[in-house]
Scaffold this motif. Structure first.
Motif, mmCIF file in Angstrom:
data_model
loop_
_atom_site.group_PDB
_atom_site.id
_atom_site.type_symbol
_atom_site.label_atom_id
_atom_site.label_comp_id
_atom_site.label_asym_id
_atom_site.label_seq_id
_atom_site.Cartn_x
_atom_site.Cartn_y
_atom_site.Cartn_z
ATOM 1 N N MET A 99 0.834 -1.203 0.000
ATOM 2 C CA MET A 99 0.000 0.000 0.000
ATOM 3 C C MET A 99 0.867 1.252 0.000
ATOM 4 S SD MET A 99 -3.436 -0.798 2.244
ATOM 5 C CE MET A 99 -2.670 -1.047 3.832
ATOM 6 N N HIS A 100 1.977 1.206 0.754
ATOM 7 C CA HIS A 100 2.873 2.354 0.801
ATOM 8 C C HIS A 100 3.609 2.515 -0.533
ATOM 9 C CE1 HIS A 100 3.105 1.502 5.433
ATOM 10 N NE2 HIS A 100 1.889 1.676 4.988
ATOM 11 N N LYS A 101 4.027 1.401 -1.096
ATOM 12 C CA LYS A 101 4.688 1.430 -2.412
ATOM 13 C C LYS A 101 3.764 2.045 -3.466
ATOM 14 C CE LYS A 101 5.790 -1.786 -6.164
ATOM 15 N NZ LYS A 101 5.904 -3.217 -6.551
ATOM 16 N N ALA A 102 2.498 1.643 -3.455
ATOM 17 C CA ALA A 102 1.547 2.147 -4.437
ATOM 18 C C ALA A 102 1.314 3.644 -4.275
ATOM 19 C CB ALA A 102 0.225 1.387 -4.315
ATOM 20 N N LEU A 103 1.141 4.093 -3.015
ATOM 21 C CA LEU A 103 0.936 5.528 -2.775
ATOM 22 C C LEU A 103 2.149 6.333 -3.217
ATOM 23 C CD1 LEU A 103 -0.788 5.497 0.740
ATOM 24 C CD2 LEU A 103 -1.844 6.119 -1.439
ATOM 25 N N ALA A 104 3.329 5.861 -2.859
ATOM 26 C CA ALA A 104 4.556 6.580 -3.239
ATOM 27 C C ALA A 104 4.708 6.629 -4.752
ATOM 28 C CB ALA A 104 5.765 5.902 -2.601
ATOM 29 N N ALA A 105 4.299 5.572 -5.431
ATOM 30 C CA ALA A 105 4.442 5.512 -6.890
ATOM 31 C C ALA A 105 3.591 6.558 -7.592
ATOM 32 C CB ALA A 105 4.078 4.119 -7.393
ATOM 33 N N THR A 106 2.497 6.982 -6.951
ATOM 34 C CA THR A 106 1.648 7.991 -7.592
ATOM 35 C C THR A 106 2.293 9.373 -7.574
ATOM 36 O OG1 THR A 106 0.415 8.497 -5.561
ATOM 37 C CG2 THR A 106 -0.435 6.715 -6.952
ATOM 38 N N LEU A 107 3.452 9.491 -6.920
ATOM 39 C CA LEU A 107 4.206 10.750 -6.923
ATOM 40 C C LEU A 107 5.328 10.738 -7.959
ATOM 41 C CD1 LEU A 107 4.665 11.127 -3.056
ATOM 42 C CD2 LEU A 107 3.091 12.468 -4.475
ATOM 43 N N ASP A 108 5.550 9.602 -8.584
ATOM 44 C CA ASP A 108 6.710 9.413 -9.464
ATOM 45 C C ASP A 108 6.363 9.797 -10.904
ATOM 46 O OD1 ASP A 108 8.933 8.607 -10.867
ATOM 47 O OD2 ASP A 108 9.112 6.678 -9.852
ATOM 48 N N ASP A 109 6.850 10.948 -11.344
ATOM 49 C CA ASP A 109 6.544 11.433 -12.690
ATOM 50 C C ASP A 109 7.346 10.730 -13.784
ATOM 51 O OD1 ASP A 109 4.644 13.238 -11.795
ATOM 52 O OD2 ASP A 109 6.136 14.808 -11.433
ATOM 53 N N THR A 110 8.253 9.838 -13.410
ATOM 54 C CA THR A 110 9.004 9.095 -14.431
ATOM 55 C C THR A 110 8.257 7.844 -14.880
ATOM 56 O OG1 THR A 110 10.231 7.659 -12.878
ATOM 57 C CG2 THR A 110 11.149 9.853 -13.337
ATOM 58 N N LEU A 111 7.210 7.453 -14.134
ATOM 59 C CA LEU A 111 6.472 6.247 -14.492
ATOM 60 C C LEU A 111 5.553 6.504 -15.684
ATOM 61 C CD1 LEU A 111 5.500 4.792 -10.986
ATOM 62 C CD2 LEU A 111 7.477 4.265 -12.415
ATOM 63 N N THR A 112 5.437 5.508 -16.545
ATOM 64 C CA THR A 112 4.631 5.608 -17.755
ATOM 65 C C THR A 112 3.265 4.970 -17.560
ATOM 66 O OG1 THR A 112 5.383 3.486 -18.620
ATOM 67 C CG2 THR A 112 6.749 5.422 -19.104
ATOM 68 N N VAL A 113 2.424 5.108 -18.565
ATOM 69 C CA VAL A 113 1.117 4.458 -18.532
ATOM 70 C C VAL A 113 1.278 2.956 -18.338
ATOM 71 C CG1 VAL A 113 -0.862 3.810 -19.967
ATOM 72 C CG2 VAL A 113 -0.146 6.206 -19.842
ATOM 73 N N ASN A 114 2.218 2.355 -19.050
ATOM 74 C CA ASN A 114 2.441 0.913 -18.915
ATOM 75 C C ASN A 114 2.879 0.539 -17.491
ATOM 76 O OD1 ASN A 114 1.738 0.374 -21.553
ATOM 77 N ND2 ASN A 114 3.832 0.497 -22.320
ATOM 78 N N ASP A 115 3.702 1.395 -16.898
ATOM 79 C CA ASP A 115 4.130 1.148 -15.509
ATOM 80 C C ASP A 115 2.928 1.143 -14.571
ATOM 81 O OD1 ASP A 115 6.864 1.050 -16.175
ATOM 82 O OD2 ASP A 115 7.054 3.225 -16.005
ATOM 83 N N TYR A 116 2.041 2.102 -14.773
ATOM 84 C CA TYR A 116 0.881 2.203 -13.894
ATOM 85 C C TYR A 116 -0.135 1.092 -14.157
ATOM 86 C CZ TYR A 116 2.293 6.666 -11.837
ATOM 87 O OH TYR A 116 2.957 7.637 -11.140
ATOM 88 N N VAL A 117 -0.239 0.634 -15.397
ATOM 89 C CA VAL A 117 -1.110 -0.510 -15.685
ATOM 90 C C VAL A 117 -0.611 -1.736 -14.923
ATOM 91 C CG1 VAL A 117 -1.850 -2.135 -17.455
ATOM 92 C CG2 VAL A 117 -1.924 0.315 -17.924
ATOM 93 N N ALA A 118 0.707 -1.949 -14.952
ATOM 94 C CA ALA A 118 1.298 -3.088 -14.221
ATOM 95 C C ALA A 118 1.042 -2.952 -12.723
ATOM 96 C CB ALA A 118 2.795 -3.174 -14.504
ATOM 97 N N LEU A 119 1.169 -1.720 -12.191
ATOM 98 C CA LEU A 119 0.936 -1.493 -10.761
ATOM 99 C C LEU A 119 -0.539 -1.697 -10.411
ATOM 100 C CD1 LEU A 119 2.235 -0.690 -8.079
ATOM 101 C CD2 LEU A 119 1.796 1.707 -8.654
ATOM 102 N N THR A 120 -1.414 -1.361 -11.339
ATOM 103 C CA THR A 120 -2.849 -1.583 -11.129
ATOM 104 C C THR A 120 -3.142 -3.067 -10.944
ATOM 105 O OG1 THR A 120 -3.440 0.373 -12.443
ATOM 106 C CG2 THR A 120 -5.148 -1.297 -12.134
ATOM 107 N N LEU A 121 -2.548 -3.907 -11.797
ATOM 108 C CA LEU A 121 -2.752 -5.346 -11.681
ATOM 109 C C LEU A 121 -2.110 -5.894 -10.409
ATOM 110 C CD1 LEU A 121 -2.262 -6.451 -15.396
ATOM 111 C CD2 LEU A 121 -4.389 -6.050 -14.155
ATOM 112 N N GLU A 122 -0.978 -5.301 -10.020
ATOM 113 C CA GLU A 122 -0.344 -5.721 -8.772
ATOM 114 C C GLU A 122 -1.232 -5.356 -7.584
ATOM 115 O OE1 GLU A 122 4.001 -5.480 -6.488
ATOM 116 O OE2 GLU A 122 3.562 -4.087 -8.132
ATOM 117 N N THR A 123 -1.932 -4.242 -7.690
ATOM 118 C CA THR A 123 -2.881 -3.862 -6.644
ATOM 119 C C THR A 123 -3.940 -4.943 -6.483
ATOM 120 O OG1 THR A 123 -2.547 -1.513 -7.198
ATOM 121 C CG2 THR A 123 -4.472 -2.055 -5.850
#
Length: 570
Positions: free
Chosen positions: A200-224
């Motif tokens: 949960m902390h990793k996911a919240l912190a990742a929403t601050l990371d402007d280097t992540l791409t749409v594909n990165d966030y799609v992968a994180l969504t499935l990990e959620t």
């Protein structure tokens, strides 16, 4: 615009609430919730870095979990609570910083580096150019309400400019909010999972990371979704090991002549405490809305004053609380702003709150004193009867698996042609009558699998049974949606199918708030496809993100009952 919120199905105009939330929250409350999420993200940055070097702060884990839960739709309307949480979050962040520095973690661009951090870094021999760059949410600091209000306007949903990145970030945040609810309930029973908190902390912190791409966030969504399954499994374990496996139960929906207390929300531990404290007092206890499935657990059946279920889904409380006559205890979210006519009888506990309502805090040992509620109940009239009869439930995975042979034979013989998973939430919208009509019109050789308050759209209909198997199988709360996944996986195993989507199961799910989001992501992680959501698709899904879900998972909306039934049965 004064605010912007689109986290629930009732988002104004199907787009977002910009003046006042349909749920009842105003601009100041909405922005305070936005700022708390911002603070939780910053705190999560340090928690993630701490976990990398073995620093795990259980107080931080609990604070982030409860903070997320408090921002779920209809959980807490008291702005003072959020101001206090923001202050506490900033204090915890500074304490965690100190722990990390002592552990040798290099922190950079922190405002406080000008004072004690800089001195400690210098003492440790850490050079500025080697320091880790931190996002603003991890460095911003203020200590007064005026500064909080000033900052809140720039950190909400729309602070992410790219529509698709924003959509995916919010989808992840809402999923994590739902997950926090499951974890809070499990934690109340003494069950925790360090890995889920860490994610949960990793996911919240990742929403601050402007280097992540749409594909990165799609992968994180499935990990959620993966951690959603873990969280639901943990809660299932907590509930069943604490109170036994749910069993088929007839629940009275009428009333007795004694004064009563009505308990709503989801927290079984609070119910247990209330039942123990009301034993022998002459006061009955009734469940409301999502607390109905408590009647299915063996441990609660020992209480003779556990009278039955009163009323329907959460949104009807504004008329049903008035008629109940006695006090009401709200244990979690699903609180609607109370009317003046019964406001003095409503008590809150846990993360739920509303300004002016009496709140019952736990003491240092986690115990709660409900004597104020009990004493008030003794002075009130018995509940006004609004209906009579019984409803049947208790079809969680253990009970359905016990009936597996009977179910499989019914499928093989053709007596059961199709299962419809109609889990999820109920709500105020007239369009939700679709689910009542859907349940009435599906063929008599079909079974409804349900969990959550969506069941109130059809659980009191006379839909009959198939060879003794009720046509509505209620697995429990929205928190018990895991049972439906377990049932599907068991049927897949029994029928020897390689793909869960080969089962005669269709998913027509009603959603309302963030717990439904984590259920959806959990189902996607398990490989379930062709899920239909209604009465509308989430406003926080951008057109491009919606297309990704449609193309990869077959996500769809609903149209009308007749056409949808034809589509599902093809």
């Amino acid at each position: 615009m004064s605010m912007y919120c689109y986290q629930c199905q009732e988002a104004a105009g199907g787009k977002g609430c910009t003046v006042k939330g349909v749920c009842g929250k105003d601009e100041k409350l909405a922005k305070s919730q936005d700022l708390l999420i911002y603070v939780l993200k910053g705190l999560s940055v340090y928690s993630v870095k701490g976990r990398e070097v073995g620093v795990i702060n259980k107080e931080v884990d609990k604070f982030i979990m409860e903070g997320l839960f408090s921002t779920i739709t209809n959980a807490n309307f008291d702005r003072n609570v959020f101001i206090a949480r923001i202050k506490k979050g900033l204090e915890l962040r500074e304490e965690l910083k100190k722990s990390l520095i002592v552990a040798g973690v290099k922190l950079g661009n922190s405002k406080s580096n000008e004072t004690w951090v800089k001195k400690i870094l210098s003492f440790l021999g850490v050079k500025t150019e080697e320091e880790v760059k931190l996002p603003e949410a991890a460095t911003w600091f203020a200590d007064n309400v005026e500064a909080f209000d000033s900052k809140a306007g720039s950190v909400g949903v729309l602070s992410t400019k790219d529509e698709d990145i924003r959509s995916l970030r919010e989808l992840i945040i809402y999923g994590v909010k739902g997950l926090s609810a499951y974890m809070e309930h499990a934690s109340a029973l003494g069950y925790n999972d360090v890995a889920v908190h860490g994610f949960m902390h990793k996911a919240l912190a990742a929403t601050l990371d402007d280097t992540l791409t749409v594909n990165d966030y799609v992968a994180l969504t499935l990990e959620t979704g993966k951690f959603g399954v873990d969280g639901m499994a943990l809660l299932d374990k907590a509930n069943t090991e604490s109170y036994g496996n749910p069993e088929i139960t007839k629940v009275n929906i009428g009333v007795r002549n004694n004064p009563g207390i009505l308990i709503s929300g989801h927290d079984l531990k609070d119910l247990e405490k209330l039942l123990k404290q009301t034993e022998g007092t002459g006061v009955d206890v009734y469940t409301h809305s999502e607390m109905l499935p408590a009647h299915y657990y063996p441990a609660f059946k020992q209480y003779s004053h556990f009278a039955g279920n009163y009323g329907n889904a959460w949104w009807k409380q504004t008329e049903e609380f008035e008629k109940f006559n006695g006090p009401i205890l709200m244990t979690t979210n699903c609180l609607a702003p109370p009317k003046a006519s019964y406001k003095d009888r409503v008590f809150t506990t846990g993360v739920v709150g509303f300004e002016g309502l009496k709140h019952i805090e736990a003491n240092a040992e986690g115990e709660k004193d409900f004597s104020a509620i009990i004493n008030l109940a003794k002075k009130t009239a018995a509940p006004t009867e609004i209906e009579t009869g019984e409803i049947v439930g208790g079809f969680a995975h253990n009970q359905v698996i016990a009936l597996a042979d009977k179910v499989v034979e019914a499928v093989k013989s053709g007596a059961i042609k199709q299962f419809f998973v109609m889990a999820g939430c109920d709500g105020r919208a007239k369009s939700r009558d679709y689910y009542t009509n859907f349940a009435k019109e599906i063929p008599n050789d079909t079974i409804i699998l349900t969990a959550g308050c969506a069941k109130y759209k059809y659980n009191k209909l006379e839909l009959g049974d198939i060879g003794g198997i009720p046509r509505v199988l209620d697995a429990g709360q929205c928190n018990d949606s895991y049972s439906l996944a377990v049932i599907a996986m068991k049927l897949q195993e029994v029928f020897g199918l390689e793909d869960i989507n080969e089962l005669p199961i269709s998913y027509n799910i009603a959603w309302y708030e963030q717990k439904a989001v984590i259920v959806l992501l959990a189902l996607l992680h398990l490989g379930v496809k062709n899920i239909h959501l209604g009465p509308t698709l989430p406003a926080f899904l951008s057109p491009n993100v919606t297309n990704v879900l449609v193309e990869n998972f077959g996500i769809g909306g609903i149209t009308n009952v007749q056409d949808d039934i034809k589509m599902f049965l093809q």
